[in-house]
Design an enzyme around this catalytic site. Structure first.
Site, short mmCIF file in Angstrom:
data_model
loop_
_atom_site.label_atom_id
_atom_site.label_comp_id
_atom_site.label_asym_id
_atom_site.label_seq_id
_atom_site.Cartn_x
_atom_site.Cartn_y
_atom_site.Cartn_z
CD GLU A 13 13.89 1.51 -7.42
OE1 GLU A 13 13.10 2.24 -6.78
OE2 GLU A 13 13.56 0.44 -7.98
CB VAL A 14 16.14 6.91 -3.51
CG1 VAL A 14 16.26 8.32 -2.94
CG2 VAL A 14 14.79 6.72 -4.19
CG HIS B 105 14.40 -0.64 2.30
ND1 HIS B 105 13.36 -0.34 1.44
CD2 HIS B 105 15.53 -0.28 1.65
CE1 HIS B 105 13.84 0.17 0.32
NE2 HIS B 105 15.16 0.22 0.41
CG HIS C 87 16.74 4.51 1.37
ND1 HIS C 87 17.50 5.10 0.39
CD2 HIS C 87 16.20 3.40 0.81
CE1 HIS C 87 17.43 4.39 -0.72
NE2 HIS C 87 16.65 3.34 -0.49
NE ARG D 235 2.07 3.63 7.40
CZ ARG D 235 2.35 2.79 8.38
NH1 ARG D 235 3.20 1.81 8.19
NH2 ARG D 235 1.77 2.91 9.57
CG ASP D 236 9.01 2.04 -0.02
OD1 ASP D 236 10.25 1.98 0.05
OD2 ASP D 236 8.37 2.05 -1.10
CB ILE D 237 5.85 5.71 -2.49
CG1 ILE D 237 4.64 6.41 -3.08
CG2 ILE D 237 6.77 5.20 -3.58
CD1 ILE D 237 5.01 7.70 -3.84
CG ASN E 50 18.63 -2.27 -1.52
OD1 ASN E 50 18.96 -3.41 -1.16
ND2 ASN E 50 17.37 -1.90 -1.67
P1 DGP Z 1 16.05 1.57 -2.92
O1 DGP Z 1 15.74 0.64 -4.05
O2 DGP Z 1 16.73 0.88 -1.74
O3 DGP Z 1 16.79 2.82 -3.37
O4 DGP Z 1 14.62 2.01 -2.36
C1 DGP Z 1 14.02 3.24 -2.64
C2 DGP Z 1 12.63 3.18 -2.07
O5 DGP Z 1 12.11 4.48 -2.01
C3 DGP Z 1 11.65 2.36 -2.91
O6 DGP Z 1 11.19 1.25 -2.13
C4 DGP Z 1 10.49 3.31 -3.18
C5 DGP Z 1 10.73 4.46 -2.21
N1 DGP Z 1 10.36 5.77 -2.72
C6 DGP Z 1 10.82 6.35 -3.85
N2 DGP Z 1 10.28 7.56 -4.01
C7 DGP Z 1 9.47 7.76 -2.95
C8 DGP Z 1 8.63 8.85 -2.54
O7 DGP Z 1 8.51 9.88 -3.18
N3 DGP Z 1 7.93 8.68 -1.38
C9 DGP Z 1 8.04 7.53 -0.62
N4 DGP Z 1 7.31 7.50 0.50
N5 DGP Z 1 8.83 6.51 -0.97
C10 DGP Z 1 9.52 6.62 -2.11
#
Ligand code: DGP
Length: 115
Positions: free
Chosen positions: A96-97, A103, A101, A30-32, A88
């Site tokens: 961001e990461v 979504h 990934h 799950r997204d945080i 993305n």
């Molecule tokens: P993007 O903007 O596409 O790079 O999305 C990165 C997503 O990653 C963002 O929706 C929040 C999620 N995210 C970042 N750090 C963490 C984490 O430590 N744990 C989880 N579960 N999600 C994270």
């Protein structure tokens, strides 16, 4: 695997997450910071920074990720109401990461085109 990458650390269970699926190649959690009632990230265990870095040999892995997302849409109860799969890539898309990934977003009506 990258030592510093936050998603590699999730794969290694150094950072806690709510994992919904895992096999030898893919993890889903799950997204945080959920942007929809269902917001799940599907990632490869292999450290691939962006879509631009996907190699020919990774294409099967990408198919696997989409299949996992499809199955999680079913178990999350959004397969019939509808959902969105998003990757993305780089700044203009808001990445961001820098670990690939997918979504999986659903559980509400979404706008098109995306903002
Ligand atoms: P993007 O903007 O596409 O790079 O999305 C990165 C997503 O990653 C963002 O929706 C929040 C999620 N995210 C970042 N750090 C963490 C984490 O430590 N744990 C989880 N579960 N999600 C994270």
């Amino acid at each position: 695997m990258s030592k510093e990458c936050i998603f590699c650390r999730i794969v290694r269970k150094e950072i806690k997450s709510e994992i919904l699926f895992e096999d030898d190649h893919v993890v889903a959690f799950r997204d945080i910071n959920p942007r929809a009632p269902v917001h799940i990230l599907v990632i490869p265990k292999k450290h691939i920074p962006t879509v631009n870095d996907i190699e020919e040999e990774d294409l099967q892995l990408l198919g696997k990720m989409v299949g996992v997302a499809r199955d999680l849409a079913v178990t999350s109860g959004i397969s019939e109401s509808g959902y969105r799969l998003v990757i993305n890539c780089h700044q203009n898309a808001g990445q961001e990461v820098y670990h690939l990934h997918l979504h999986l977003l659903g559980g509400r009506k979404m706008k098109w085109p995306p903002g």
